[in-house]
Structure formats: C-alpha cells, structure tokens
Design a protein around this motif. Structure first.
Motif, PDB file in Angstrom:
ATOM      1  N   ARG A  37       7.623  -1.415   8.859  1.00  0.00           N
ATOM      2  CA  ARG A  37       6.611  -0.372   9.045  1.00  0.00           C
ATOM      3  C   ARG A  37       6.550   0.558   7.835  1.00  0.00           C
ATOM      4  NH1 ARG A  37       7.721  -0.968  14.667  1.00  0.00           N
ATOM      5  NH2 ARG A  37       9.642   0.238  14.562  1.00  0.00           N
ATOM      6  N   PHE A  38       7.711   0.914   7.304  1.00  0.00           N
ATOM      7  CA  PHE A  38       7.738   1.832   6.168  1.00  0.00           C
ATOM      8  C   PHE A  38       7.097   1.216   4.932  1.00  0.00           C
ATOM      9  CE2 PHE A  38      10.135   3.155   2.292  1.00  0.00           C
ATOM     10  CZ  PHE A  38       9.506   4.389   2.139  1.00  0.00           C
ATOM     11  N   VAL A  39       7.511  -0.011   4.573  1.00  0.00           N
ATOM     12  CA  VAL A  39       7.014  -0.588   3.318  1.00  0.00           C
ATOM     13  C   VAL A  39       5.524  -0.904   3.402  1.00  0.00           C
ATOM     14  CG1 VAL A  39       9.305  -1.522   2.801  1.00  0.00           C
ATOM     15  CG2 VAL A  39       7.588  -3.019   3.828  1.00  0.00           C
ATOM     16  N   CYS A  40       5.057  -1.275   4.587  1.00  0.00           N
ATOM     17  CA  CYS A  40       3.637  -1.615   4.722  1.00  0.00           C
ATOM     18  C   CYS A  40       2.763  -0.382   4.927  1.00  0.00           C
ATOM     19  CB  CYS A  40       3.434  -2.615   5.855  1.00  0.00           C
ATOM     20  SG  CYS A  40       4.076  -4.265   5.450  1.00  0.00           S
ATOM     21  N   THR A  41       3.372   0.743   5.247  1.00  0.00           N
ATOM     22  CA  THR A  41       2.635   2.004   5.260  1.00  0.00           C
ATOM     23  C   THR A  41       2.489   2.531   3.837  1.00  0.00           C
ATOM     24  OG1 THR A  41       3.400   2.592   7.472  1.00  0.00           O
ATOM     25  CG2 THR A  41       2.622   4.393   6.086  1.00  0.00           C
ATOM     26  N   ALA A  42       3.541   2.392   3.057  1.00  0.00           N
ATOM     27  CA  ALA A  42       3.521   2.919   1.692  1.00  0.00           C
ATOM     28  C   ALA A  42       2.691   2.060   0.750  1.00  0.00           C
ATOM     29  CB  ALA A  42       4.948   3.029   1.165  1.00  0.00           C
ATOM     30  N   VAL A  43       2.781   0.725   0.891  1.00  0.00           N
ATOM     31  CA  VAL A  43       2.154  -0.194  -0.060  1.00  0.00           C
ATOM     32  C   VAL A  43       1.173  -1.116   0.654  1.00  0.00           C
ATOM     33  CG1 VAL A  43       2.569  -2.137  -1.626  1.00  0.00           C
ATOM     34  CG2 VAL A  43       4.081  -0.144  -1.684  1.00  0.00           C
ATOM     35  N   VAL A  44       0.000  -1.299   0.064  1.00  0.00           N
ATOM     36  CA  VAL A  44      -0.971  -2.276   0.539  1.00  0.00           C
ATOM     37  C   VAL A  44      -1.148  -3.321  -0.560  1.00  0.00           C
ATOM     38  CG1 VAL A  44      -2.963  -0.970  -0.355  1.00  0.00           C
ATOM     39  CG2 VAL A  44      -3.273  -2.622   1.513  1.00  0.00           C
ATOM     40  N   HIS A  45      -1.279  -4.583  -0.176  1.00  0.00           N
ATOM     41  CA  HIS A  45      -1.430  -5.634  -1.182  1.00  0.00           C
ATOM     42  C   HIS A  45      -2.747  -5.453  -1.916  1.00  0.00           C
ATOM     43  CE1 HIS A  45      -1.251  -9.469  -3.204  1.00  0.00           C
ATOM     44  NE2 HIS A  45      -0.064  -9.701  -2.680  1.00  0.00           N
ATOM     45  N   TYR A  46      -2.669  -5.532  -3.231  1.00  0.00           N
ATOM     46  CA  TYR A  46      -3.875  -5.285  -4.031  1.00  0.00           C
ATOM     47  C   TYR A  46      -4.936  -6.370  -3.843  1.00  0.00           C
ATOM     48  CZ  TYR A  46      -2.576  -8.793  -7.591  1.00  0.00           C
ATOM     49  OH  TYR A  46      -2.273  -9.973  -8.249  1.00  0.00           O
ATOM     50  N   ARG A  47      -4.526  -7.521  -3.276  1.00  0.00           N
ATOM     51  CA  ARG A  47      -5.483  -8.587  -2.993  1.00  0.00           C
ATOM     52  C   ARG A  47      -5.724  -8.759  -1.495  1.00  0.00           C
ATOM     53  NH1 ARG A  47      -3.777 -13.351  -3.920  1.00  0.00           N
ATOM     54  NH2 ARG A  47      -1.643 -12.990  -4.628  1.00  0.00           N
ATOM     55  N   ALA A  48      -5.405  -7.720  -0.716  1.00  0.00           N
ATOM     56  CA  ALA A  48      -5.586  -7.808   0.733  1.00  0.00           C
ATOM     57  C   ALA A  48      -7.050  -8.093   1.070  1.00  0.00           C
ATOM     58  CB  ALA A  48      -5.140  -6.516   1.400  1.00  0.00           C
ATOM     59  N   GLU A  49      -7.227  -8.937   2.071  1.00  0.00           N
ATOM     60  CA  GLU A  49      -8.582  -9.321   2.473  1.00  0.00           C
ATOM     61  C   GLU A  49      -9.416  -8.094   2.844  1.00  0.00           C
ATOM     62  OE1 GLU A  49     -10.819 -12.264   5.705  1.00  0.00           O
ATOM     63  OE2 GLU A  49      -8.627 -12.233   5.544  1.00  0.00           O
ATOM     64  N   GLY A  50     -10.564  -7.979   2.224  1.00  0.00           N
ATOM     65  CA  GLY A  50     -11.467  -6.879   2.538  1.00  0.00           C
ATOM     66  C   GLY A  50     -11.103  -5.555   1.893  1.00  0.00           C
ATOM     67  N   ALA A  51     -10.000  -5.526   1.108  1.00  0.00           N
ATOM     68  CA  ALA A  51      -9.555  -4.262   0.524  1.00  0.00           C
ATOM     69  C   ALA A  51     -10.383  -3.916  -0.713  1.00  0.00           C
ATOM     70  CB  ALA A  51      -8.080  -4.349   0.146  1.00  0.00           C
ATOM     71  N   THR A  52     -10.782  -2.674  -0.798  1.00  0.00           N
ATOM     72  CA  THR A  52     -11.447  -2.156  -1.989  1.00  0.00           C
ATOM     73  C   THR A  52     -10.574  -1.047  -2.567  1.00  0.00           C
ATOM     74  OG1 THR A  52     -13.643  -2.638  -1.087  1.00  0.00           O
ATOM     75  CG2 THR A  52     -13.520  -1.059  -2.905  1.00  0.00           C
ATOM     76  N   LEU A  53     -10.141  -1.223  -3.787  1.00  0.00           N
ATOM     77  CA  LEU A  53      -9.244  -0.259  -4.386  1.00  0.00           C
ATOM     78  C   LEU A  53     -10.016   0.915  -4.977  1.00  0.00           C
ATOM     79  CD1 LEU A  53      -6.687  -2.546  -6.278  1.00  0.00           C
ATOM     80  CD2 LEU A  53      -6.642  -1.762  -3.907  1.00  0.00           C
ATOM     81  N   THR A  54      -9.459   2.090  -4.819  1.00  0.00           N
ATOM     82  CA  THR A  54     -10.020   3.273  -5.469  1.00  0.00           C
ATOM     83  C   THR A  54      -9.690   3.222  -6.961  1.00  0.00           C
ATOM     84  OG1 THR A  54      -8.037   4.615  -5.181  1.00  0.00           O
ATOM     85  CG2 THR A  54      -9.615   4.583  -3.346  1.00  0.00           C
ATOM     86  N   ASP A  55     -10.355   4.040  -7.738  1.00  0.00           N
ATOM     87  CA  ASP A  55     -10.047   4.089  -9.176  1.00  0.00           C
ATOM     88  C   ASP A  55      -8.586   4.452  -9.396  1.00  0.00           C
ATOM     89  OD1 ASP A  55     -12.638   3.429  -9.829  1.00  0.00           O
ATOM     90  OD2 ASP A  55     -13.276   5.498 -10.183  1.00  0.00           O
ATOM     91  N   GLU A  56      -8.042   5.303  -8.533  1.00  0.00           N
ATOM     92  CA  GLU A  56      -6.650   5.731  -8.651  1.00  0.00           C
ATOM     93  C   GLU A  56      -5.688   4.580  -8.373  1.00  0.00           C
ATOM     94  OE1 GLU A  56      -5.473   8.768  -5.864  1.00  0.00           O
ATOM     95  OE2 GLU A  56      -4.297   9.792  -7.398  1.00  0.00           O
ATOM     96  N   GLN A  57      -6.086   3.671  -7.476  1.00  0.00           N
ATOM     97  CA  GLN A  57      -5.209   2.569  -7.084  1.00  0.00           C
ATOM     98  C   GLN A  57      -5.234   1.398  -8.051  1.00  0.00           C
ATOM     99  OE1 GLN A  57      -6.981   2.086  -3.145  1.00  0.00           O
ATOM    100  NE2 GLN A  57      -4.991   2.508  -2.198  1.00  0.00           N
ATOM    101  N   LYS A  58      -6.251   1.302  -8.868  1.00  0.00           N
ATOM    102  CA  LYS A  58      -6.431   0.094  -9.677  1.00  0.00           C
ATOM    103  C   LYS A  58      -5.291  -0.152 -10.651  1.00  0.00           C
ATOM    104  CE  LYS A  58     -11.451  -0.115  -9.199  1.00  0.00           C
ATOM    105  NZ  LYS A  58     -12.777   0.048  -9.855  1.00  0.00           N
TER     106      LYS A  58
END
Length: 318
Positions: A37-58
């Motif tokens: 729960r902790f690691v998946c709350t802190a980090v999201v996979h950059y190639r996660a299905e349907g994920a759109t990264l913010t400019d800050e996350q890129k």
C-alpha cells in the motif's frame, strides 16, 4: 572478495537510504500488505494504462536515489496521507522495490532487489521487471511489492522461485535462451522496438542483476561496461551517445560481442548457483564484479532514459 552478507543487505545502499526521511520510515510497518500500500501510494508506474503525467512528473523516472523520490513525494502531499495521481511520483518497478527495500533495511531486515522477467502481466510475454527479496530466518522470500494479492493466483508476498516460476531471474532467462529452451524474442519491454527485447536485451539484464545483487540498485536505463559497445549505444542519439562514452573514457566499450556472451554465461551460471546456496559461487561472483571494472558501474554511467534525458551521469556527485 566475499559476497554481501546478511548484515550488508540489512544496511542501506546509497540508493536505498531514506536520508532525512529515516524517522518517518522507522514508523512504517514491514508487513507485506502495508508495504504494498505504501509503495503504490507513493509511486505510480510511468507507463500505467490510461495514465497522463503532469509536467512535474515527466522527469520523475530519472530519480535514482530514494531520497529524491521521497523529497518529490513529500513536496506534493504528506508522506503519511492519501495522494492523487498527480501527487504521486512517476516511476517503475525498480522504484516500487527500492521503496520497499528502504523500509525493510531501516528496520534491519536484510533485503535486496532482483532483476528478471515476469510472466504475469501479458500472456506469452516475459516482461522486464524488478522484484524484492527479504530474509526470513532461514531463506530468502521473493515478493512483488507492486502487486495486489486479489489480482493474482499465486502468493505475491512469497513467490515461487526457479525457472518455471511466475518471475524468472535474468540469469535463468539467459541460460534458458542459450540452451535453446526459451525464445529470446518473448523477453523484454516490448516486441515493437528491436533494442527493447530479445537476446541482447536479456544479456544486458544479467549485468543489472549482478549489480543489484551487490547493492548497486541503478536505474534500468543506466548503462556501463560491455553495454556501451553495442549497436544500441552506437546508434543512440544519432551516434552522439558513442561520442559521450568515448570522451568520458568509460570502461568496457571495446568488449566484443562474443566475449560479452561468454561473460554473461559465466555471470549467469554463478548467479543461479549462488541462488541455490553455493557460497563459493557467490564469492566468485563478487570477486568478478568488484575485480573487473567493465562489469560494474563506476563513478559515471551512460543514461538513455525513456523520459528523453540522455547523457553521462556522474554518480559520485550525489
């Protein structure tokens, strides 16, 4: 030179050290579900299905050090609270595992990361992946901190091991390919890009597996040693990457393809033997890794990131 001991694995590497976040980590649970729960709350996979990264996350996937990942997470939301997708740090399996190692090692639990290929993301495909192992009294227990147990029919917190398991190590995959019992074309990130799958890709990952076993938990797009002389690097950035490597004087780029195969054979054999409990093989592996500057990252590596960032990275600057 002896192999890393349980004491070594219970101590932080430069990559897994939470630094000024250590106090918070001492309050976290080492329970496998809580870790997930902790690691998946802190980090999201950059190639996660349907994920759109913010400019800050890129730029997040290039955060090599746990302190950097945690600093970014803390700036966006309290570490101990919920967070939106935009407040997560964009990373990958390596980062989920590094967070788990950071928690376990803070609590003096020996832990290490393993590089290999997972069969459980897509039918018929062996996806490049990083998982963790923690020491539980008498054995190493393999776990995938990224997985939610309800979605899988095997124990994600105590995964089966061996060549027929859901996760095969890079060494196991390489030896199977060399023996002709596995199809190299089914291993990698994607079959659509030549340099992201196949025999050469698995060979690279044997080097990564050796490095991570010795607590050098670099990014999966940090390159060193014989990787630097491959066609992938020669052609990267319109040929500029090869110039960077030459100008930086990085070791290993002159290793022939045939020698690289032979080196990977030896490393893979020793890795598999060490996993089976052969202490002499583990020591020989450590001796090779520490004694041959071509097989381990030095103070500088070549980075060819999926974020678009490429260049020579000075690890010593950290």
């Amino acid at each position: 030179m002896p192999a890393p001991t349980l004491f070594d694995y219970s101590d932080h590497s430069p990559y897994s050290n939470p630094g000024h976040h250590t106090g918070y980590f001492t309050e976290l649970s080492t329970d496998p579900e809580e870790l997930h729960r902790f690691v998946c709350t802190a980090v999201v996979h950059y190639r996660a299905e349907g994920a759109t990264l913010t400019d800050e996350q890129k730029g997040d996937p290039d955060r090599r050090w746990l302190t950097s990942i945690l600093d970014a997470a803390a700036l966006r939301a309290p570490l101990d609270g919920p967070r939106t997708h935009a407040q997560q740090v964009a990373g990958c399996c390596r980062d989920h595992t590094l967070l788990a190692l950071g928690v376990l090692r803070t609590h003096d639990v020996p832990a290490r990361s393993r590089i290999g290929f997972a069969t459980y993301f897509a039918p018929g495909w062996n996806a490049d992946h990083v998982v963790g192992e923690r020491w539980e009294g008498k054995r190493w227990v393999r776990f995938d901190p990224e997985l939610d147990q309800k979605d899988f029919d095997f124990d994600v917190h105590d995964m089966p091991t061996g060549p027929e398991s859901p996760f095969v190590t890079a060494a196991e995959a390489w030896l199977a390919i060399r023996a002709g019992t596995a199809d190299a074309a089914t291993f990698g990130v994607t079959a659509d890009v030549p340099f992201l799958h196949g025999k050469d890709f698995v060979r690279y990952y044997v080097l990564y597996e050796v490095a991570h076993r010795h607590r050098d938990e670099l990014l999966l797009w940090d390159l060193w040693g014989p990787e630097l002389g491959t066609s992938y690097v020669r052609e990267a950035e319109g040929g500029q990457a090869a110039t960077w490597v030459r100008d930086a004087g990085l070791a290993g780029a002159d290793m022939s393809d045939t020698e690289f195969d032979a080196v990977a054979d030896e490393l893979a054999y020793l890795l598999v033997a060490a996993d089976a409990g052969d202490e002499e093989a583990a020591d020989q592996l450590a001796e090779l890794y520490r004694g041959d500057s071509r097989l381990r990252p030095g103070e500088r590596v070549l980075t060819l990131s999926p974020t678009g960032h490429s260049g020579i990275t000075d690890l010593a600057e950290h």
